[in-house]
Design a protein around this motif. Structure first.
Motif, PDB file in Angstrom:
ATOM      1  N   GLY A  46       0.800  -1.219   0.000  1.00 23.32           N
ATOM      2  CA  GLY A  46       0.000   0.000   0.000  1.00 23.32           C
ATOM      3  C   GLY A  46       0.834   1.272   0.000  1.00 23.32           C
ATOM      4  O   GLY A  46       0.280   2.371  -0.065  1.00 23.32           O
ATOM      5  N   ARG A  47       2.165   1.130   0.040  1.00 22.69           N
ATOM      6  CA  ARG A  47       3.050   2.294   0.076  1.00 22.69           C
ATOM      7  C   ARG A  47       3.698   2.493  -1.297  1.00 22.69           C
ATOM      8  O   ARG A  47       4.351   1.587  -1.807  1.00 22.69           O
ATOM      9  CB  ARG A  47       4.140   2.108   1.134  1.00 22.69           C
ATOM     10  CG  ARG A  47       3.605   1.893   2.536  1.00 22.69           C
ATOM     11  CD  ARG A  47       4.738   1.503   3.481  1.00 22.69           C
ATOM     12  NE  ARG A  47       5.709   2.586   3.643  1.00 22.69           N
ATOM     13  CZ  ARG A  47       6.895   2.439   4.243  1.00 22.69           C
ATOM     14  NH1 ARG A  47       7.261   1.238   4.694  1.00 22.69           N
ATOM     15  NH2 ARG A  47       7.709   3.468   4.357  1.00 22.69           N
ATOM     16  N   PHE A  88      -2.570   2.767  -0.386  1.00 25.95           N
ATOM     17  CA  PHE A  88      -2.845   3.176  -1.767  1.00 25.95           C
ATOM     18  C   PHE A  88      -2.935   1.975  -2.706  1.00 25.95           C
ATOM     19  O   PHE A  88      -2.296   0.941  -2.503  1.00 25.95           O
ATOM     20  CB  PHE A  88      -1.746   4.119  -2.267  1.00 25.95           C
ATOM     21  CG  PHE A  88      -1.841   5.510  -1.690  1.00 25.95           C
ATOM     22  CD1 PHE A  88      -2.784   6.409  -2.155  1.00 25.95           C
ATOM     23  CD2 PHE A  88      -0.976   5.919  -0.682  1.00 25.95           C
ATOM     24  CE1 PHE A  88      -2.877   7.684  -1.634  1.00 25.95           C
ATOM     25  CE2 PHE A  88      -1.052   7.196  -0.152  1.00 25.95           C
ATOM     26  CZ  PHE A  88      -2.006   8.082  -0.626  1.00 25.95           C
ATOM     27  N   GLU A  89      -3.723   2.166  -3.740  1.00 26.83           N
ATOM     28  CA  GLU A  89      -3.785   1.219  -4.843  1.00 26.83           C
ATOM     29  C   GLU A  89      -3.715   1.993  -6.152  1.00 26.83           C
ATOM     30  O   GLU A  89      -4.058   3.183  -6.209  1.00 26.83           O
ATOM     31  CB  GLU A  89      -5.069   0.397  -4.789  1.00 26.83           C
ATOM     32  CG  GLU A  89      -6.336   1.225  -4.834  1.00 26.83           C
ATOM     33  CD  GLU A  89      -7.579   0.384  -4.600  1.00 26.83           C
ATOM     34  OE1 GLU A  89      -7.428  -0.784  -4.184  1.00 26.83           O
ATOM     35  OE2 GLU A  89      -8.690   0.900  -4.843  1.00 26.83           O
ATOM     36  N   LYS A 124      -5.270   5.829  -5.463  1.00 24.46           N
ATOM     37  CA  LYS A 124      -6.458   6.022  -4.644  1.00 24.46           C
ATOM     38  C   LYS A 124      -6.235   5.329  -3.311  1.00 24.46           C
ATOM     39  O   LYS A 124      -5.748   4.198  -3.258  1.00 24.46           O
ATOM     40  CB  LYS A 124      -7.702   5.449  -5.331  1.00 24.46           C
ATOM     41  CG  LYS A 124      -8.999   5.742  -4.595  1.00 24.46           C
ATOM     42  CD  LYS A 124     -10.204   5.271  -5.412  1.00 24.46           C
ATOM     43  CE  LYS A 124     -11.512   5.621  -4.699  1.00 24.46           C
ATOM     44  NZ  LYS A 124     -12.691   5.177  -5.476  1.00 24.46           N
ATOM     45  N   GLN A 125      -6.575   6.028  -2.239  1.00 23.38           N
ATOM     46  CA  GLN A 125      -6.345   5.494  -0.897  1.00 23.38           C
ATOM     47  C   GLN A 125      -7.587   4.741  -0.419  1.00 23.38           C
ATOM     48  O   GLN A 125      -8.691   5.301  -0.368  1.00 23.38           O
ATOM     49  CB  GLN A 125      -6.007   6.632   0.070  1.00 23.38           C
ATOM     50  CG  GLN A 125      -5.492   6.179   1.426  1.00 23.38           C
ATOM     51  CD  GLN A 125      -5.058   7.349   2.280  1.00 23.38           C
ATOM     52  OE1 GLN A 125      -5.733   8.374   2.325  1.00 23.38           O
ATOM     53  NE2 GLN A 125      -3.928   7.197   2.969  1.00 23.38           N
ATOM     54  N   ARG A 126      -7.366   3.474  -0.098  1.00 23.79           N
ATOM     55  CA  ARG A 126      -8.471   2.649   0.382  1.00 23.79           C
ATOM     56  C   ARG A 126      -8.995   3.194   1.710  1.00 23.79           C
ATOM     57  O   ARG A 126      -8.244   3.601   2.578  1.00 23.79           O
ATOM     58  CB  ARG A 126      -8.016   1.205   0.560  1.00 23.79           C
ATOM     59  CG  ARG A 126      -7.651   0.502  -0.744  1.00 23.79           C
ATOM     60  CD  ARG A 126      -7.347  -0.972  -0.518  1.00 23.79           C
ATOM     61  NE  ARG A 126      -6.114  -1.174   0.242  1.00 23.79           N
ATOM     62  CZ  ARG A 126      -4.922  -1.344  -0.317  1.00 23.79           C
ATOM     63  NH1 ARG A 126      -4.794  -1.318  -1.646  1.00 23.79           N
ATOM     64  NH2 ARG A 126      -3.852  -1.534   0.437  1.00 23.79           N
ATOM     65  N   GLY A 127     -10.286   3.201   1.857  1.00 22.29           N
ATOM     66  CA  GLY A 127     -10.909   3.642   3.100  1.00 22.29           C
ATOM     67  C   GLY A 127     -11.271   5.110   3.102  1.00 22.29           C
ATOM     68  O   GLY A 127     -12.300   5.499   3.671  1.00 22.29           O
ATOM     69  N   THR A 128     -10.468   5.961   2.492  1.00 23.40           N
ATOM     70  CA  THR A 128     -10.761   7.399   2.486  1.00 23.40           C
ATOM     71  C   THR A 128     -11.206   7.891   1.120  1.00 23.40           C
ATOM     72  O   THR A 128     -11.875   8.917   1.017  1.00 23.40           O
ATOM     73  CB  THR A 128      -9.521   8.221   2.899  1.00 23.40           C
ATOM     74  OG1 THR A 128      -8.525   8.123   1.871  1.00 23.40           O
ATOM     75  CG2 THR A 128      -8.955   7.732   4.216  1.00 23.40           C
ATOM     76  N   GLY A 129     -10.811   7.169   0.071  1.00 21.06           N
ATOM     77  CA  GLY A 129     -11.134   7.614  -1.276  1.00 21.06           C
ATOM     78  C   GLY A 129     -10.283   8.771  -1.760  1.00 21.06           C
ATOM     79  O   GLY A 129     -10.511   9.310  -2.849  1.00 21.06           O
ATOM     80  N   ARG A 130      -9.294   9.169  -0.960  1.00 25.20           N
ATOM     81  CA  ARG A 130      -8.432  10.285  -1.363  1.00 25.20           C
ATOM     82  C   ARG A 130      -7.612   9.906  -2.595  1.00 25.20           C
ATOM     83  O   ARG A 130      -7.150   8.783  -2.729  1.00 25.20           O
ATOM     84  CB  ARG A 130      -7.493  10.670  -0.223  1.00 25.20           C
ATOM     85  CG  ARG A 130      -8.208  11.313   0.960  1.00 25.20           C
ATOM     86  CD  ARG A 130      -7.254  11.443   2.130  1.00 25.20           C
ATOM     87  NE  ARG A 130      -7.809  12.261   3.197  1.00 25.20           N
ATOM     88  CZ  ARG A 130      -7.239  12.424   4.390  1.00 25.20           C
ATOM     89  NH1 ARG A 130      -6.104  11.791   4.659  1.00 25.20           N
ATOM     90  NH2 ARG A 130      -7.792  13.197   5.306  1.00 25.20           N
ATOM     91  N   ARG A 131      -7.407  10.901  -3.449  1.00 24.38           N
ATOM     92  CA  ARG A 131      -6.650  10.684  -4.677  1.00 24.38           C
ATOM     93  C   ARG A 131      -5.354  11.485  -4.650  1.00 24.38           C
ATOM     94  O   ARG A 131      -5.324  12.638  -4.211  1.00 24.38           O
ATOM     95  CB  ARG A 131      -7.489  11.080  -5.895  1.00 24.38           C
ATOM     96  CG  ARG A 131      -8.665  10.137  -6.172  1.00 24.38           C
ATOM     97  CD  ARG A 131      -9.544  10.679  -7.272  1.00 24.38           C
ATOM     98  NE  ARG A 131     -10.292  11.863  -6.833  1.00 24.38           N
ATOM     99  CZ  ARG A 131     -10.447  12.955  -7.577  1.00 24.38           C
ATOM    100  NH1 ARG A 131      -9.906  13.024  -8.784  1.00 24.38           N
ATOM    101  NH2 ARG A 131     -11.142  13.981  -7.120  1.00 24.38           N
ATOM    102  N   LEU A 155     -10.444  15.454   0.104  1.00 24.93           N
ATOM    103  CA  LEU A 155      -9.191  16.106   0.494  1.00 24.93           C
ATOM    104  C   LEU A 155      -9.219  17.527  -0.063  1.00 24.93           C
ATOM    105  O   LEU A 155      -8.806  17.770  -1.186  1.00 24.93           O
ATOM    106  CB  LEU A 155      -7.984  15.334  -0.063  1.00 24.93           C
ATOM    107  CG  LEU A 155      -6.608  15.798   0.424  1.00 24.93           C
ATOM    108  CD1 LEU A 155      -6.446  15.540   1.915  1.00 24.93           C
ATOM    109  CD2 LEU A 155      -5.501  15.101  -0.357  1.00 24.93           C
ATOM    110  N   ASN A 156      -9.667  18.455   0.758  1.00 24.67           N
ATOM    111  CA  ASN A 156      -9.767  19.848   0.330  1.00 24.67           C
ATOM    112  C   ASN A 156      -8.650  20.666   0.966  1.00 24.67           C
ATOM    113  O   ASN A 156      -7.653  20.983   0.340  1.00 24.67           O
ATOM    114  CB  ASN A 156     -11.147  20.402   0.681  1.00 24.67           C
ATOM    115  CG  ASN A 156     -11.401  21.754   0.028  1.00 24.67           C
ATOM    116  OD1 ASN A 156     -10.581  22.250  -0.741  1.00 24.67           O
ATOM    117  ND2 ASN A 156     -12.539  22.347   0.329  1.00 24.67           N
TER     118      ASN A 156
END
Length: 715
Positions: A46-47, A88-89, A124-131, A155-156
């Motif tokens: 994931g890193r 991340f994936e 894309k980060q699993r769990g948060t959906g952050r890109r 993520l704003n």
């Protein structure tokens, strides 16, 4: 373990890493246009991670990427505990190529090629959906990488606690470094193995006067130059540092892995971000030839194209000034020794008693204007012309200068009229004493005054601790301030030479009115005890990677006691000082010595009169970090060539083949060289000038003394 076994082990480790990364969502590889440089990217547990190889030799081992976020009281608990480092994936990836040739407003060459292959990795980060996007640009001589954050609901706004970009080295390289410091680069470069940085750290740090290395005893600044055991030259720096804090490097000397460490602000945080946004580029230059380090344009190329539509008012400049005599201690910046009892602007200087040592007097400045006009110099810098110098330093005082009110003995209007009548301009000086709030408040009035009197260049200064109090010279907010000054200056058609500001990261491509910086230990330290002779043959590999330096060379009277009470001497030979106009590239070059001293060595001063500041072509003929540099440059729009060679305290023998000259032409060659008995300590002013005719293919054989050098003009 021999080299073959070591390389085999590294290869096995890389294969294992790639296998793990493949299991986590695939790997990507990308080569440079000439295929010498190889970038590998993957996701390990994931890193995100990467590695770099050059000509099938490992340069950066598997290294991890990510950002550690500060806790945000406005965020949900789930989001608050999630950094941008793992989980991340791979969502998508794109490859592209780019090839352009652009013309700098000024520079070492007339044309610059920007040719790279690019890999864009969308995560894309699993769990948060952050890109998060990782963008890699692979050049023939190095790699640039940066983080990008698209605008997104997940993520704003976010606060950076630390950036965790790693650079895992392949061995215990030789390194040229200065200790980490949030406020200054004015230090001598250290040379050591990476494993020796910790033990040498305390010897390199002046603890009494520096905020140095509050983060680590193995922290260093960029640009960091290294050389591997097998002859690879590696340089780590950054490009396009905009709205972001300056990067330092922390070294884990057990694994030889560097990790980025950003300059904090007064709150201790490293960055305040709002999407869409991006970080600066992290750069890794690589070659098996040291000359490629000096000729690389990678950092310039990673910056945006010029944003100034009309650049006709920007021009390379050669100048002299009322400066060195004050640095040495013969004259003073302040008009009176009486300390003002009230705030700036209310003190009645007309009633104050002059101290008789003030340097910036109308009479003296007229003499410098005459000297500049007689010798073809463009401008005259005058420091200490404005009120406030009596208590400007070490007071952490907010209101110091107004940048518009001259001392009683400095006739601003008359001096500008006199200068213009001689075909010369005055160069403005704005010492802010690091009171940024005060400078920004007065900035428009100060630039309007410059426009009124025809100034087109300003030397800014940031001596002292930053106000707002508690901030640092290299923080995100201060980097924004320096760029703000450059942008505002451009609106007024003013060029900027910033001293004590942040080290440059190639922004002079985007804003070419940024014609110079200091951000390193300059010539003034020769009056304070000196710098080692190798200092000027390491700076082009380190400090100058991001842009030119106003080093203020040209001190021909190297023994200061001949004209002042200062017992120090300049740690080069006279010929070595001439060489700096070539080896320390800048479009802004100062003839820093006093007019009277130049008259003593008028035949040598002829080279300073002749040498250009802007170039069509530059060819690095010899180079080795901290040992020697020899470069040939062709003056912009002419057939004139100039060559400079500078060396360290060991001396050097140069064999220069004039293969770069135009075929069929005969050149008048003038050589300014060290005499046989020259020595930077024992006989620094021993030089010889020889003249001959040369053609393409001829050879010059020149011997550089200890701490010496040479300069050649080919007309």
């Amino acid at each position: 373990m021999n080299r073959i076994k070591l390389l085999a082990l590294m290869l096995l480790c890389t294969i294992a890493a790639m296998a793990q990364a493949a299991a986590d969502g695939g790997t990507r590889t990308l080569r440079s246009p000439n295929e010498n440089m190889l970038l590998w990217f993957g996701i390990d547990g994931g890193r995100p991670c990467y590695s770099i190889a050059y000509k099938q030799r490992p340069v950066v081992k598997r290294s991890y990427l990510g950002l550690q976020l500060a806790k945000d009281k406005h965020a949900s608990k789930k989001m608050d505990e999630t950094d941008l480092m793992d989980g991340f994936e791979l969502a998508d990836s794109k490859e592209s190529t780019f090839d352009e040739t652009w013309k700098p407003v000024w520079g070492e060459t007339r044309d610059i090629r920007n040719h790279y292959n690019e890999l864009e990795v969308a995560l894309k980060q699993r769990g948060t959906g952050r890109r998060m996007i990782l963008r890699f640009r692979v050049y023939d001589d190095g790699v640039g990488l940066r983080y990008e954050f698209p605008q997104q609901k997940e993520l704003n706004y976010f606060v950076i606690k630390e950036e965790k970009t790693q650079f895992a080295m392949t061995g215990d390289h030789t390194a040229w470094w200065i200790p980490g410091d949030y406020d200054t680069q004015e230090q001598e470069t250290q040379e050591s193995r990476l494993s020796e940085i910790r033990q040498r750290f305390h010897d390199a740090v002046n603890w009494g006067n520096s905020s140095v290395a509050v983060f680590s005893e193995t922290g260093v600044q960029t640009a960091l130059q290294m050389k591997s055991e097998d002859g690879l030259y590696i340089n780590i720096h950054e490009a396009a540092c905009i709205d972001y804090a300056t990067m330092h490097l922390n070294l884990d000397d057990r694994t030889m892995t560097f990790e980025s460490w950003l300059t904090p602000d007064a709150t201790g945080m490293k960055g305040y971000m709002q999407t869409p946004c991006q970080t600066p580029w992290r750069t890794i230059l690589v070659s098996d030839d040291a000359r490629d380090m000096l000729s690389s344009n990678l950092i310039l190329n990673l910056n945006e194209p010029c944003k100034i539509e009309d650049t006709s008012w920007i021009h390379p400049t050669k100048y002299c000034g009322v400066w060195w005599e004050m640095i040495v201690g013969k004259s003073a910046w302040n008009y009176t020794d009486e300390f003002p009892s009230v705030k700036l602007g209310l003190t009645d200087y007309d009633k104050a008693k002059p101290n008789g040592r003030h340097g910036a007097t109308t009479e003296k400045v007229r003499q410098y204007i005459d000297f500049a006009a007689e010798n073809g110099l463009d401008q005259v810098l005058v420091e200490g012309w404005n009120i406030g110098w009596e208590d400007w330093a070490n007071m952490w005082k907010q209101d110091v200068f107004d940048f518009t009110t001259p001392y009683p003995d400095f006739d601003l209007k008359a001096l500008n009229e006199y200068a213009h009548s001689k075909g010369v301009r005055l160069m403005m000086h704005h010492e802010t004493s690091s009171s940024v709030v005060n400078y920004e408040r007065h900035l428009t009035d100060a630039f309007n005054l410059m426009n009124k009197y025809g100034y087109d260049a300003v030397k800014t200064g940031y001596v002292g601790d930053i106000i707002p109090r508690g901030d640092h010279h290299f923080s995100q907010s201060m980097n924004n301030h320096y760029l703000h000054v450059v942008k505002e200056a451009a609106k007024h058609h003013i060029m900027v030479n910033a001293h004590e500001a942040v080290r440059p990261t190639g922004l002079c491509r985007t804003y070419p009115n940024l014609v110079g910086n200091e951000s390193a230990r300059g010539t003034e330290y020769e009056a304070f005890g000196g710098s080692r002779p190798d200092h000027t043959v390491i700076l082009p590999f380190t400090r100058l990677q991001g842009g030119p330096m106003d080093y203020t060379p040209g001190i021909l009277e190297t023994q200061l006691g001949t004209w002042s009470d200062n017992p120090n001497f300049v740690h080069t030979t006279l010929a070595g000082q001439l060489a700096l106009y070539l080896t320390m590239y800048s479009p802004l070059q100062m003839a820093a010595d006093l007019p009277g001293n130049y008259r003593k060595y008028d035949d040598a001063f002829q080279f300073i009169r002749d040498v250009a500041c802007d170039w069509d072509e530059s060819i690095y003929l010899e180079a080795e970090p901290a040992r020697y540099i020899t470069v040939a440059r062709k003056a912009k729009g002419t057939d004139k060539w100039f060559i400079g060679g500078k060396c360290n305290e060991d001396g050097h023998k140069s064999v220069i083949r004039l293969d770069f000259l135009d075929k069929g032409r005969t050149y008048d060659c003038t050589v300014y060289a060290d005499a046989k008995d020259a020595d930077y300590e024992k006989n620094p002013k021993a030089y010889v000038i020889t003249k001959r005719k040369v053609r393409k293919g001829d050879v010059l054989r020149l011997t550089e003394a200890r701490g010496g050098g040479f300069a050649v003009s080919l007309m």
